[in-house]
Design a protein around this motif. Structure first.
Motif, mmCIF file in Angstrom:
data_model
loop_
_atom_site.group_PDB
_atom_site.id
_atom_site.type_symbol
_atom_site.label_atom_id
_atom_site.label_comp_id
_atom_site.label_asym_id
_atom_site.label_seq_id
_atom_site.Cartn_x
_atom_site.Cartn_y
_atom_site.Cartn_z
ATOM 1 N N TYR A 591 33.078 58.301 51.318
ATOM 2 C CA TYR A 591 32.493 59.052 52.433
ATOM 3 C C TYR A 591 31.429 58.160 53.077
ATOM 4 O O TYR A 591 30.413 57.825 52.455
ATOM 5 N N LEU A 592 31.677 57.801 54.344
ATOM 6 C CA LEU A 592 30.844 56.810 55.000
ATOM 7 C C LEU A 592 30.209 57.429 56.240
ATOM 8 O O LEU A 592 30.903 57.930 57.126
ATOM 9 N N ASN A 593 28.821 57.459 56.279
ATOM 10 C CA ASN A 593 28.095 57.931 57.462
ATOM 11 C C ASN A 593 28.035 56.784 58.462
ATOM 12 O O ASN A 593 27.346 55.787 58.247
ATOM 13 N N LEU A 594 28.745 56.959 59.559
ATOM 14 C CA LEU A 594 28.935 55.861 60.490
ATOM 15 C C LEU A 594 27.709 55.644 61.366
ATOM 16 O O LEU A 594 27.057 56.584 61.820
ATOM 17 N N THR A 595 27.386 54.386 61.566
ATOM 18 C CA THR A 595 26.360 53.968 62.519
ATOM 19 C C THR A 595 26.993 52.980 63.473
ATOM 20 O O THR A 595 28.160 52.587 63.337
ATOM 21 N N SER A 596 26.178 52.567 64.460
ATOM 22 C CA SER A 596 26.701 51.590 65.414
ATOM 23 C C SER A 596 26.994 50.251 64.738
ATOM 24 O O SER A 596 27.793 49.451 65.245
ATOM 25 N N GLN A 597 26.364 49.982 63.577
ATOM 26 C CA GLN A 597 26.587 48.726 62.884
ATOM 27 C C GLN A 597 27.988 48.637 62.274
ATOM 28 O O GLN A 597 28.455 47.546 61.923
ATOM 29 N N HIS A 598 28.649 49.810 62.094
ATOM 30 C CA HIS A 598 29.991 49.804 61.484
ATOM 31 C C HIS A 598 31.095 49.461 62.487
ATOM 32 O O HIS A 598 32.256 49.314 62.103
ATOM 33 N N HIS A 599 30.734 49.413 63.751
ATOM 34 C CA HIS A 599 31.747 49.175 64.784
ATOM 35 C C HIS A 599 32.385 47.785 64.572
ATOM 36 O O HIS A 599 31.695 46.787 64.348
ATOM 37 N N ASN A 600 33.773 47.760 64.583
ATOM 38 C CA ASN A 600 34.578 46.528 64.441
ATOM 39 C C ASN A 600 34.496 45.898 63.049
ATOM 40 O O ASN A 600 34.756 44.712 62.894
ATOM 41 N N GLN A 601 34.140 46.677 62.044
ATOM 42 C CA GLN A 601 34.089 46.138 60.686
ATOM 43 C C GLN A 601 35.322 46.596 59.894
ATOM 44 O O GLN A 601 35.970 47.595 60.231
ATOM 45 N N LYS A 602 35.664 45.848 58.764
ATOM 46 C CA LYS A 602 36.782 46.161 57.878
ATOM 47 C C LYS A 602 36.275 46.813 56.599
ATOM 48 O O LYS A 602 35.279 46.373 56.026
ATOM 49 N N VAL A 603 37.024 47.860 56.165
ATOM 50 C CA VAL A 603 36.740 48.536 54.912
ATOM 51 C C VAL A 603 37.787 48.085 53.898
ATOM 52 O O VAL A 603 38.996 48.273 54.113
ATOM 53 N N ILE A 604 37.336 47.464 52.767
ATOM 54 C CA ILE A 604 38.244 46.889 51.760
ATOM 55 C C ILE A 604 38.213 47.749 50.516
ATOM 56 O O ILE A 604 37.143 48.132 50.035
ATOM 57 N N CYS A 605 39.435 48.071 49.945
ATOM 58 C CA CYS A 605 39.579 48.798 48.683
ATOM 59 C C CYS A 605 40.257 47.860 47.681
ATOM 60 O O CYS A 605 41.280 47.240 47.973
ATOM 61 N N GLN A 606 39.704 47.806 46.436
ATOM 62 C CA GLN A 606 40.243 46.900 45.411
ATOM 63 C C GLN A 606 40.445 47.671 44.107
ATOM 64 O O GLN A 606 39.566 48.411 43.669
ATOM 65 N N ALA A 607 41.620 47.517 43.451
ATOM 66 C CA ALA A 607 41.917 48.084 42.126
ATOM 67 C C ALA A 607 42.040 46.919 41.151
ATOM 68 O O ALA A 607 42.881 46.023 41.316
ATOM 69 N N TYR A 608 41.241 46.929 40.092
ATOM 70 C CA TYR A 608 41.172 45.785 39.186
ATOM 71 C C TYR A 608 41.346 46.247 37.751
ATOM 72 O O TYR A 608 40.753 47.259 37.334
ATOM 73 N N SER A 609 42.215 45.517 36.960
ATOM 74 C CA SER A 609 42.426 45.799 35.542
ATOM 75 C C SER A 609 41.704 44.743 34.740
ATOM 76 O O SER A 609 42.129 43.580 34.703
ATOM 77 N N PRO A 610 40.645 45.058 34.073
ATOM 78 C CA PRO A 610 39.899 44.060 33.308
ATOM 79 C C PRO A 610 40.722 43.473 32.169
ATOM 80 O O PRO A 610 40.551 42.315 31.806
ATOM 81 N N VAL A 611 41.633 44.326 31.589
ATOM 82 C CA VAL A 611 42.407 43.839 30.431
ATOM 83 C C VAL A 611 43.406 42.772 30.881
ATOM 84 O O VAL A 611 43.551 41.719 30.262
#
Length: 1229
Positions: A591-611
């Motif tokens: 849940y991201l509260n948007l500001t003017s600074q977020h304009h034209n930015q990329k949101v990255i999601c990563q799933a990582y298995s430590p094992v």
């Protein structure tokens, strides 16, 4: 008279008829008595007035004459009263005997017949005697019966009116009749009325009121009625409720109120008499009977009654109460089986015998209450109830061996009985668990794992069975026993199908219930997919956007993280979901509260298995819409110096782009081109040229696009040079107090240390330091003295342009201080009634000074024309002049007191008015300065004797043969420089005062001031040297010649003077006799002349010059004016001179003099002459009519007085005694 009236009388017959009637007139009544009514004991007056009384006047009572005397002897209550011709009959304390008719009679006389008035009846009203009742009140009445009341009011005149009252209420329907009284003319009044007796009448008053015209208040008789009536119904005390406990003692009280007589009371139970003993309380009007009863179960529902009655009761009154007795059951019985399997329902019964009220049965298993019960009740003995309770309970293993209890509780008696037994319960095993590898420890396919099942508890011990995914495993090892624990082992060779497989171990026994334990094994694999989903397609600034990231099945669970630009975030994860092969799928929300600074930015999601040390990534591109937004680097405050140029930049961004911007200054919109000093650029910045302080304020910038409007503010601060003003001017302060001088600056900026203070006076004072508070500066001066008064300058500087200053005045307020020198304490004037004396009182003080004058301690009435007062103010100096007109020796030669006062205090000076006389000596004669040829002296003048005084300095040195004198000029100066002295010479100086009458002694009790002049420094000799000859030196032979000639002339002059002196002495003796006669005549004339024209002393005008002084007088060369050559004239061959006191050349005022000296010259060469050594007394001569000196106390002198009471230093007149003059004047006559 009737006969005469029939005649027509002529004017000449009228006097004769008047005479005839006057000598033969009949006596007649002017006023006859009238009927009169009075009360017994009052005073009655019957009036009778007779005209022309000739016979004897007397009264008759019913024909009986009372006698002619006014005191009426024999009738002490009767008398005749009134003036001549009035025979009023006065009857005091009227009685029944006075009730009669009276006549006023005038007896027969020689010239008149007897006359008798009409009968006048005197009616005397008699009040009734005390009334009484005619009835038998000893026999009580009975309520409800009728009785006749009769009252008699005896011996009244007129007859009395009777009113009957019962307890204040009028009884109507009465009948009345009268009978004869005890005396004639008296009547008895009877009143009868019939009433019905009421119970409420008992004890009430029956009143009979008798009234007639003879009394103002009725006569009253009262009796108290006694009425018999039945008592009120009884009531019971002590039986608050109908329920009682068996075995208790019941104490009851039966009470009956009222009744006349009081009631009798009786207790009964079920018709059986229990008590007939009662007591009475007459005051409380009640009867009571107390009953004590021991309660048993047999008394349950018994009826208790109390009866009351008296002699007039038609039937007894009673109250009945039915009592309920609470008692406990005599027996409690428990029945039913006490063995059961866990979970089986157990049914038991508990029975209680008869009780009242019925008991409440409760069941307990250990400490737990059993509520699954059913209750039945039936009638028992003594009208009680039996109770049976059946309980049904499902037993558990924990209840094995517990005590089962049946409790019967009686709510009426609060007593309980119990019955208990032990319970046996069969239950399955208590616990089953498996020893296996931890589920979070990964196991790989093909490895071996060992599972061990354990079972504890149970009644009896359990049997164990293994299952895999609900299928029984047959190759498990046999179970083993160890005390209360049963064990069975399962050995496995792991395969991928074992990943998350459910292994179960079941335990069972006679309780017919199975319990199980489970175990699972872990096989690892990575996530198979990644995906990001957004809930909204279009997003705005300030909106919260929700992004979902889903990872595919994995084992172990993958860790999901978020990143936006350089910022990392922790999402909200849902619980992992099962997926293929026993893995899990993970869902994470950001849940991201948007500001003017977020304009034209990329949101990255990563799933990582430590094992597995592997991960998967994906991203989402943001496009945020937002209204204009100002950069954090936007300027909010600007400073500029007045008259400079300033640019206010604007840094704004928006999505979509900014459409327009508006500027406002102090809420006023700035229009482009309206003010030429202001310029709005394309990038929305504002430039201001020639900035003024009016440009100070808040600038508001409003920018707009399709998404909305936003604004920001910029504060412009214009710096300018200070202007300063005084908060208060002038500043008053009391002497010795604390002064606060405050100046306030209008400047920007206000800086620390921007103020400075300066004292503008000439003398240095302790000023203190200023303290700054914001735009104000405070200069605090403690212990203020008078030297602090004056102007102060406050200067403010903030480094911009030139400093600014303001001056303020400090006014020191102090108690008035009067001038009190010797010259102020005396005033002289002739007391012959022709002169006016002026008493001057001068004070210095702040604030306003007022004067009052007293004479001999009494306040002077200034309305008196002999006194005139005038007050003059110059700055802080106040001068009050009191003029005493026509001064009288007897009236005005006294001590006058001048009091100067203001709001801070007062000062007082005593001034003595005396006759004119010679002056008092000066005082405080001292040295001011000394040089090689001059001495500057000072003194304090004494009292001038009421005349103009002057001063003379006398001095002498060792080589001198006589004193030298210098007349001080101006006459009233008190500082003087004597010049022409010799270097390094010791002189003795003295000073005295002179006026027209005489001279004073020398200052300070004729003390001598010894002063040595300084050594002369000859600068010319030092410059030319000892061997240099002055060009003016004469040859030696010429010097010798001049010396010889001078010697010869000196010898000849000495001889001439010797012979001339002898001749002069003889002549003086002849002239002395003639002069003494002339002086005596002139002295008488001088006494009546003005104080400025009087006999002179030896130094006054026209003083005779000593011949020896003439021979030794050295005159400096020069003009006569400059050298003060004394004028000589011949008066019978005597030689005189004018001293300089009378010589007043016309010279301008000294440039240093501020107020001027009037006609007194300032720069004047003083008179110098020598006193010869023989010290002869000079002859006194008449003074010529010279101009008088100016008044001593002129305005300029008063205002110039210093604190030491001395006049300011004038330019000193110089007198040169020339000892080296080349020209020598020798005179001898």
């Amino acid at each position: 008279m009737e006969f005469a009236s029939a005649w027509i009388l002529s004017p000449w017959t009228l006097p004769f008829l008047c005479f005839f009637w006057g000598t033969h007139a009949q006596q007649a009544f002017r006023t006859e008595p009238r009927n009169l009514t009075v009360r017994m004991g009052a005073t009655a007056v019957l009036k009778c007035e007779v005209l022309r009384v000739l016979g004897i006047v007397q009264w008759a009572k019913e024909g009986l004459l009372l006698g002619p005397q006014r005191s009426l002897p024999g009738f002490p209550r009767y008398s005749m009263i009134g003036k001549r011709g009035q025979y009023n009959l006065k009857i005091e304390h009227a009685q029944l005997d006075d009730d009669a008719f009276f006549e006023c009679q005038a007896g027969q006389a020689e010239r008149s017949d007897a006359i008798v008035s009409k009968p006048a009846f005197l009616t005397v009203q008699i009040p009734p005697s005390k009334p009484y009742f005619i009835m038998d009140m000893t026999t009580p009445w009975v309520a409800g019966k009728k009785y006749t009341i009769e009252c008699v009011a005896p011996d009244a005149k007129p007859e009395a009116d009777i009113t009957l009252y019962k307890d204040g209420v009028d009884l109507t329907g009465a009948t009345f009749f009268t009978t004869s009284g005890s005396k004639d003319k008296l009547l008895n009044t009877h009143a009868e009325v019939t009433v019905t007796a009421l119970r409420s009448d008992n004890g009430r008053e029956l009143a009979c009121h008798a009234n007639n015209e003879a009394v103002s208040q009725p006569v009253v008789t009262t009796i108290t009625m006694n009425v018999y009536y039945p008592p009120e119904p009884p009531y019971i005390i002590g039986l608050d409720k109908d329920e009682v406990k068996a075995g208790s003692l019941l104490v009851l009280e039966c009470v009956s109120y009222g009744g006349n007589p009081l009631a009798t009371l009786e207790w009964t139970k079920g018709g059986t008499v229990l008590s007939r003993t009662w007591g009475e309380e007459v005051v409380g009007q009640k009867s009571k009977n107390i009953l004590k009863l021991q309660i048993t179960p047999a008394d349950n529902q018994a009826e208790l009654s109390c009866e009351s009655a008296n002699i007039v009761s038609l039937s007894p009154l009673s109250i009945t109460r039915k009592i309920t007795v609470f008692f406990d059951p005599a027996k409690l019985t428990l029945s039913g089986s006490l063995e059961a399997i866990e979970g089986q329902e157990l049914t038991l019964s508990c029975h209680a015998s008869s009780s009242n009220p019925p008991v409440h049965i409760r069941w307990w298993l250990g400490y737990k209450e059993l509520n699954n019960t059913s209750v039945t009740r039936e009638e028992g003995e003594n009208e009680g109830m039996t109770t049976t309770s059946n309980v049904t309970h499902r037993v558990s293993r924990e209840e094995n061996g517990l005590k089962l209890t049946c409790e019967a509780f009686n709510n009426g008696t609060h007593f309980s009985k119990i019955k208990a037994a032990k319970l046996t319960v069969y239950y399955p095993p208590q616990k089953v668990y498996i020893d296996s590898p931890p589920e979070d420890v990964p196991l790989r396919s093909g490895t071996r794992a060992l599972l061990v099942c354990h079972s504890t508890g149970g009644n009896p011990l359990a049997k164990l069975t293994w299952f895999k995914n609900e299928k029984e495993v047959s190759h498990a090892e046999p179970q083993t026993y160890s005390q209360m624990v049963v064990t069975r082992v399962l050995s496995l060779l792991l395969t991928p199908s074992d990943n998350q497989a459910d292994y179960r171990c079941d335990a069972t026994n006679e309780a017919k219930k199975t319990i199980s334990a489970h175990a699972k094994l872990l096989v690892q694999f990575t996530a198979v997919s990644m995906n990001i989903r957004a809930k909204q397609e279009v997003v705005y600034r300030g909106q919260e956007v929700e992004l979902e990231c889903v990872s595919g099945s994995s084992n172990p669970k993958s860790d999901i993280s978020w990143k936006v630009g350089s910022m990392s975030y922790q999402g909200v994860e849902e619980a992992p979901k099962k997926a293929q092969f026993g893995g899990v799928s993970v869902l994470s929300r950001l849940y991201l509260n948007l500001t003017s600074q977020h304009h034209n930015q990329k949101v990255i999601c990563q799933a990582y298995s430590p094992v597995l040390e592997e991960g998967a990534n994906t991203f989402y591109h943001l496009s945020v819409l937002y209204p204009p937004e100002f950069s954090p680097e936007q300027v909010t405050e600007l400073q500029v110096v007045e008259d400079d140029v300033v640019t206010i930049p604007l840094m704004v961004s928006a999505n979509p782009e900014v459409a327009s911007c508006i500027w406002l200054h102090n809420r006023q919109t700035l229009v482009k081109g309206e003010d030429l000093r202001r310029h709005l650029s394309d990038d929305h910045s504002l430039e201001i040229r020639n900035v003024t302080r009016k440009d100070i304020g808040v600038y508001t910038i409003k920018c707009e696009n399709d998404e909305g409007v936003n604004q920001t503010t910029v504060v412009l601060d214009v710096h300018y040079a200070p202007s300063v003003k005084a908060e208060k001017d002038p500043v008053p302060v009391n002497l010795g107090g604390t002064a606060d001088l405050i100046c306030v600056a209008d400047a920007n900026p206000i800086i620390s240390g921007m103020f400075s203070w300066k004292w503008l006076g000439e003398e240095e004072v302790e000023m203190g330091e200023g303290i700054q508070e914001d735009e104000s500066s405070f200069l605090t001066i403690h212990n203020v003295t008078r030297s602090h008064a004056g102007s102060y300058q406050c200067t403010a500087s903030n480094g911009i342009a030139l400093p600014a200053s303001v001056e303020m005045q400090l006014v020191v307020q102090f108690t008035p201080e009067l001038r009190k020198g010797p010259q102020w304490k005396k005033v002289a004037s002739r007391g012959d009634g022709t002169t006016t004396a002026e008493l001057v009182c001068q004070a210095e003080g702040i604030p306003l000074v007022e004067f009052t004058w007293e004479k001999k301690g009494m306040l002077i009435d200034l309305a008196n024309p002999r006194y005139e007062e005038r007050t003059v103010r110059q700055g802080s100096f106040y001068t009050s002049t009191l003029r005493v007109v026509n001064v009288s020796t007897t009236l005005d030669y006294a001590v006058f007191s001048c009091t100067a006062r203001n709001s801070l205090g007062e000062d007082k000076l005593d001034i003595q008015l005396v006759s004119t006389n010679h002056p008092d000596p000066p005082s405080s004669f001292g040295l001011v300065s000394v040089t090689h040829d001059s001495v500057t002296l000072e003194w304090i003048p004494g009292f001038n004797g009421g005349l103009q005084q002057r001063f003379r300095i006398r001095y002498i040195w060792d080589q001198s043969i006589s004193f030298m004198y210098v007349d001080v000029f101006p006459p009233d100066t008190t500082t003087f420089t004597v010049t022409g002295l010799q270097p390094k010479t010791t002189y003795n100086f003295s000073v005295n005062a002179l006026n027209a009458i005489g001279e004073s002694g020398y200052a300070d009790n004729s003390a001598v001031l010894t002063i040595t002049t300084e050594v002369k420094i000859d600068l010319e000799d030092d410059l030319l040297g000892d061997n240099t000859q002055a060009p003016s030196d004469l040859p030696i032979h010429l010097t010798v010649a001049f010396t010889v000639v001078f010697g010869v002339l000196l010898v000849l002059n000495s001889l001439g003077c010797f012979f001339g002196r002898k001749w002069k002495n003889r002549r003086d003796k002849t002239m002395a006799k003639r002069d003494s006669a002339v002086n005596g005549q002139k002295s008488e004339e001088d006494v009546s002349s003005q104080s400025t024209v009087s006999n002179s002393n030896k130094y006054e005008s026209r003083e005779k010059i000593n011949t020896g002084a003439q021979r030794t007088l050295l005159i400096d060369t020069g003009s006569e004016t400059e050298s003060n050559v004394y004028e000589s004239y011949t008066a019978e061959d005597s030689h005189y001179y004018y001293p300089t006191g009378d010589y007043k050349p016309s010279l301008g005022p000294h440039p240093e003099e501020r107020h001027g000296l009037g006609s007194i010259p300032v720069n004047f060469e003083s008179h110098l002459y020598e006193d010869v050594g023989d010290g002869r007394v000079y002859q006194k001569t008449l003074a010529p009519s010279l101009p008088p000196y100016p008044p001593l106390f002129s305005d300029h002198r008063l205002t110039q007085q210093a604190e030491d009471w001395r006049s300011p230093t004038y330019l000193q007149s110089r007198v040169m005694v020339t000892t080296h003059s080349p020209t020598l004047l020798l005179a001898c006559r």
